[in-house]
Design a protein around this motif. Structure first.
Motif, mmCIF file in Angstrom:
data_model
loop_
_atom_site.group_PDB
_atom_site.id
_atom_site.type_symbol
_atom_site.label_atom_id
_atom_site.label_comp_id
_atom_site.label_asym_id
_atom_site.label_seq_id
_atom_site.Cartn_x
_atom_site.Cartn_y
_atom_site.Cartn_z
ATOM 1 N N ALA A 109 0.841 -1.199 0.000
ATOM 2 C CA ALA A 109 0.000 0.000 0.000
ATOM 3 C C ALA A 109 0.873 1.245 0.000
ATOM 4 N N LEU A 110 1.966 1.199 0.776
ATOM 5 C CA LEU A 110 2.881 2.357 0.818
ATOM 6 C C LEU A 110 3.511 2.591 -0.547
ATOM 7 N N ILE A 111 3.952 1.501 -1.187
ATOM 8 C CA ILE A 111 4.598 1.660 -2.489
ATOM 9 C C ILE A 111 3.590 2.176 -3.517
ATOM 10 N N GLY A 112 2.373 1.611 -3.485
ATOM 11 C CA GLY A 112 1.336 2.101 -4.406
ATOM 12 C C GLY A 112 1.091 3.579 -4.204
ATOM 13 N N SER A 113 0.940 3.993 -2.938
ATOM 14 C CA SER A 113 0.695 5.407 -2.647
ATOM 15 C C SER A 113 1.884 6.258 -3.064
ATOM 16 N N GLY A 114 3.086 5.690 -2.915
ATOM 17 C CA GLY A 114 4.283 6.434 -3.296
ATOM 18 C C GLY A 114 4.315 6.714 -4.790
ATOM 19 N N TYR A 115 3.993 5.691 -5.592
ATOM 20 C CA TYR A 115 3.894 5.913 -7.042
ATOM 21 C C TYR A 115 2.882 7.024 -7.318
ATOM 22 N N HIS A 116 1.751 6.933 -6.614
ATOM 23 C CA HIS A 116 0.668 7.886 -6.826
ATOM 24 C C HIS A 116 1.136 9.306 -6.500
ATOM 25 N N ILE A 117 1.759 9.455 -5.322
ATOM 26 C CA ILE A 117 2.206 10.788 -4.901
ATOM 27 C C ILE A 117 3.232 11.344 -5.884
ATOM 28 N N THR A 118 4.133 10.468 -6.346
ATOM 29 C CA THR A 118 5.152 10.937 -7.286
ATOM 30 C C THR A 118 4.510 11.445 -8.566
ATOM 31 N N VAL A 119 3.565 10.666 -9.091
ATOM 32 C CA VAL A 119 2.903 11.081 -10.326
ATOM 33 C C VAL A 119 2.155 12.398 -10.119
ATOM 34 N N VAL A 120 1.440 12.500 -8.996
ATOM 35 C CA VAL A 120 0.676 13.726 -8.740
ATOM 36 C C VAL A 120 1.621 14.920 -8.607
ATOM 37 N N ALA A 144 4.243 18.074 9.317
ATOM 38 C CA ALA A 144 4.278 16.618 9.430
ATOM 39 C C ALA A 144 3.679 16.000 8.170
ATOM 40 N N LEU A 145 2.586 16.581 7.725
ATOM 41 C CA LEU A 145 1.925 16.075 6.523
ATOM 42 C C LEU A 145 2.857 16.179 5.319
ATOM 43 N N PHE A 146 3.466 17.342 5.190
ATOM 44 C CA PHE A 146 4.392 17.577 4.079
ATOM 45 C C PHE A 146 5.551 16.584 4.132
ATOM 46 N N SER A 147 6.130 16.424 5.324
ATOM 47 C CA SER A 147 7.276 15.517 5.458
ATOM 48 C C SER A 147 6.880 14.075 5.163
ATOM 49 N N LEU A 148 5.701 13.683 5.649
ATOM 50 C CA LEU A 148 5.264 12.310 5.398
ATOM 51 C C LEU A 148 5.115 12.064 3.904
ATOM 52 N N GLY A 149 4.483 13.026 3.225
ATOM 53 C CA GLY A 149 4.300 12.869 1.779
ATOM 54 C C GLY A 149 5.636 12.747 1.083
ATOM 55 N N LEU A 150 6.552 13.633 1.457
ATOM 56 C CA LEU A 150 7.888 13.611 0.851
ATOM 57 C C LEU A 150 8.579 12.289 1.158
ATOM 58 N N GLY A 151 8.401 11.807 2.407
ATOM 59 C CA GLY A 151 9.027 10.546 2.802
ATOM 60 C C GLY A 151 8.521 9.382 1.967
ATOM 61 N N VAL A 152 7.214 9.326 1.761
ATOM 62 C CA VAL A 152 6.660 8.218 0.972
ATOM 63 C C VAL A 152 7.158 8.317 -0.463
ATOM 64 N N LEU A 153 7.232 9.545 -0.975
ATOM 65 C CA LEU A 153 7.746 9.734 -2.337
ATOM 66 C C LEU A 153 9.188 9.221 -2.440
ATOM 67 N N CYS A 154 10.053 9.712 -1.548
ATOM 68 C CA CYS A 154 11.464 9.298 -1.597
ATOM 69 C C CYS A 154 11.594 7.805 -1.366
ATOM 70 N N GLY A 155 10.870 7.287 -0.374
ATOM 71 C CA GLY A 155 10.956 5.873 -0.045
ATOM 72 C C GLY A 155 10.615 5.013 -1.251
ATOM 73 N N THR A 156 9.553 5.382 -1.939
ATOM 74 C CA THR A 156 9.141 4.586 -3.095
ATOM 75 C C THR A 156 10.190 4.644 -4.196
ATOM 76 N N VAL A 157 10.678 5.865 -4.448
ATOM 77 C CA VAL A 157 11.704 6.016 -5.482
ATOM 78 C C VAL A 157 12.922 5.165 -5.131
ATOM 79 N N GLY A 158 13.321 5.206 -3.851
ATOM 80 C CA GLY A 158 14.461 4.412 -3.418
ATOM 81 C C GLY A 158 14.201 2.930 -3.575
ATOM 82 N N TYR A 159 13.009 2.521 -3.215
ATOM 83 C CA TYR A 159 12.667 1.098 -3.323
ATOM 84 C C TYR A 159 12.677 0.655 -4.787
ATOM 85 N N ILE A 160 12.131 1.487 -5.670
ATOM 86 C CA ILE A 160 12.097 1.113 -7.088
ATOM 87 C C ILE A 160 13.528 0.921 -7.599
#
Ligand SMILES: *[C@@H]1O[C@H](CO)[C@@H](O)[C@H](O)[C@H]1NC(C)=O
Length: 580
Positions: A284-295, A548-564
């Motif tokens: 779910a985190l990775i899916g959301s990360g892709y989503h946030i990156t695209v948005v 916190a919201l901003f950082s979380l969003g950024l974290g999920v974005l970076c995390g997903t990119v790193g995971y990919i």
């Protein structure tokens, strides 16, 4: 049937909210120009705002016009336009005219004094151009004055309004029982400013020094080249050595190999494609990360093309629209990852995926809203907007995520890993402290943070102070650089981890990249104490909540990119090694 009706209803709601203002900005001679009042609030925190009429200001003689239709984005930003009642006609100059009076009772005196003491400003709109004015001033002997005269200078070009200046004059001392008469005057001037350029005066090129931006971009770019070079060099050399060693091992006979010193990443080939812990949440985190990156990237591109920052709330409306429209991305990547990990409870996974981001955002909003309502701030989100957001989540985001999930599971849900997964997990050997996942995670974010923190200053300042952020081209470059740096760093982290024969690389790579946001949040704390003058529960909660919201969003974005990046890397190295 019912749900399809509701869907249509939601679309209608959405079109009403997003459609917004149909003003064509063309005025005939003496046509009415509406002066809207918006909010008041302390100068030191642009985001803390209250309704204009929460101060005992009075409205002008003009009959009130029906309430202005806000877009969803405006409503979420706390824009709350009310007509001021001050009559202004196109090209009709007006000399000093009183428009209303306020008798200062004890209560009103207190409200005004508080506002003056806290450096309150009010904001108005005229033909969509924002105007700011100061409420009052503190005198030498700590007495409080209020400005009573508003002088509007309006510039026109043909039939269009291109410039508005407001000057506050004639201060009057605040005293119990005094009757304060508010006056205004309007003068019209021919102006050479083009209608398309009328927002330029709100942009502050001195603040957004392009030199600093180019310098920081150049710096980060150098870092990127250095990192990419370093990563490829290390990996080429090390991997070549590793391959050579493994090949030599193969030539030895069995006896020798048993005694031999096989070590390193190849040892974990039977575990490296083992599903990660908490597979549902992870996918779910990775899916959301892709989503946030695209948005993120789409909204930045749209803003560059459409200059969205000139319109109230349109950035947020666009963001919500793009988020809803790109929901299949979330379902596709989350769902397919979950399927490849052998997950069976895919409906549960899809629900978690679809509602992860909305739930966190709405949860934080709810908390801030609670405080905003307590303080009667205009930031309190109106009920209608909440219903609209819920509708969008239930009837647009959810079905589209479902579509994405089904597609993802069927199109790329096959686990086609280069190595088989052993039935029994291999024990993870003892290793040096700096190879522990926690340490790798903590260190992983430093370089990515280093590549963005200068831009963070500009973004924070434009969000929390009176600056309009408009250098979205730079922002796009910074995001791209951030992505490259994150991928490089995460690959190095993953290599070290696997070499220490620890196969838990999925979460480690995600968190190592996501720890960038931890550093961003620390920077936000520093920024709060040293760069802003905010105070009080409302501002503090508001600031730290949104950060916190901003950082979380950024974290999920970076995390997903790193995971990919890491998963490409892992797949690559294990598909070239021969496994016996
Ligand atoms: C508003 O103020 C600016 C700066 O002082 C000035 O250049 C501009 O001409 C003024 N506009 C009008 C309409 O008076």
């Amino acid at each position: 049937m019912i749900s399809s009706n509701l869907f249509v209803l939601c679309l209608l709601l959405l079109s009403v909210f997003v459609g917004g203002d149909e003003h064509n900005h063309i005025y005939e001679e003496n046509e009415e120009v509406v002066l809207w009042v918006n909010t008041v609030g302390p100068y030191h925190n642009r985001q803390e705002t209250y309704l204009y009429f929460s101060l005992p200001f009075c409205s002008g003689p003009k009959e009130t016009i029906s309430h202005y239709h806000e877009t969803l984005g405006e409503a979420l930003q706390g824009v709350e336009l009310e007509p001021s009642g001050i009559p202004i006609d196109f090209k009709g100059s007006i000399s000093t005219t009183p428009y209303c009076e306020v008798g200062l009772s004890e209560e009103k005196l207190k409200a005004f004094t508080y506002a003056v003491k806290n450096h309150y400003w009010y904001q108005m709109y005229l033909d969509d151009l924002p105007i700011w004015g100061v409420v009052g001033e503190i005198g030498e002997n700590n007495e409080h004055y209020i400005y009573t005269h508003k002088k509007f200078e309006i510039g026109f070009n043909g039939k269009q309004i291109v410039d508005v200046n407001l000057t506050s004059e004639n201060k009057v001392k605040l005293e119990n029982g005094a009757v304060i008469s508010f006056t205004y005057e309007v003068s019209w001037k021919n102006s050479a400013v083009k209608f398309e350029d009328r927002f330029d005066k709100y942009l502050d090129p001195n603040f957004f020094q392009h030199r600093i931006h180019w310098f920081s971009i150049f710096n980060s770019f150098m870092m990127v080249i250095f990192l990419v070079g370093l990563v490829s060099m290390i990996l080429m050399r090390t991997l070549r050595k590793d391959y050579a060693r493994y090949n030599k091992d193969e030539e030895m006979d069995d006896m020798e190999r048993d005694l031999g010193d096989e070590y390193g990443w190849k040892q974990v080939h039977g575990d490296v494609f083992r599903p990660s812990a908490h597979a549902t949440f992870f996918s779910a985190l990775i899916g959301s990360g892709y989503h946030i990156t695209v948005v993120t990237i789409s909204v930045i591109l749209l803003t560059i093309v459409g200059e969205l920052y000139t319109e109230r709330g349109s950035l947020i409306s666009t963001g919500i629209f793009v988020y809803a429209a790109t929901s299949p991305v979330n379902g596709y990547f989350g769902g397919s990852l979950y399927a490849r990990m052998g997950g069976k409870r895919w409906i549960r996974q899809m629900l978690v995926s679809a509602f992860l981001v909305p739930a966190v955002v709405c949860g934080t909003e709810f908390f801030i809203n609670f405080i905003a309502i307590y303080y009667h701030a205009s930031r309190a989100i109106p009920f209608g907007s909440m219903v609209a957001i819920t509708c969008i989540c239930l009837f647009i985001v959810l079905p589209l995520t479902l579509v994405g999930t089904v597609l993802g599971r069927n199109l790329s849900g096959q686990p086609d890993y280069p190595c088989r997964v052993n039935a029994v997990p291999r024990p993870i050997p003892e290793k040096k402290w700096f190879m522990e996942p926690a340490v790798i995670v903590a260190l992983g974010g430093i370089l990515p943070f280093g590549s963005i923190f200068i831009e963070m200053y500009f973004i924070f300042t434009s969000f929390w102070a009176y600056k309009i952020y408009y250098v979205y081209g730079f922002m796009l470059l910074v995001v791209l650089i951030l992505i490259v740096v994150t991928v490089c760093v995460t690959i190095v982290c993953t290599y070290f981890l696997l070499n220490a024969e620890d196969y838990r690389w999925q979460w480690t790579s995600f968190l190592a990249a996501a720890s960038t946001s931890g550093y961003v949040y620390m920077y936000a704390i520093y920024y709060f104490f040293f760069k802003t003058k905010m105070y009080g529960l409302f501002q503090t909660a508001f600031y730290f909540g949104y950060m916190a919201l901003f950082s979380l969003g950024l974290g999920v974005l970076c995390g997903t990119v790193g995971y990919i990046g890491s998963s490409f890397f892992v797949r690559k190295i294990y598909s070239t090694v021969k496994i016996d």
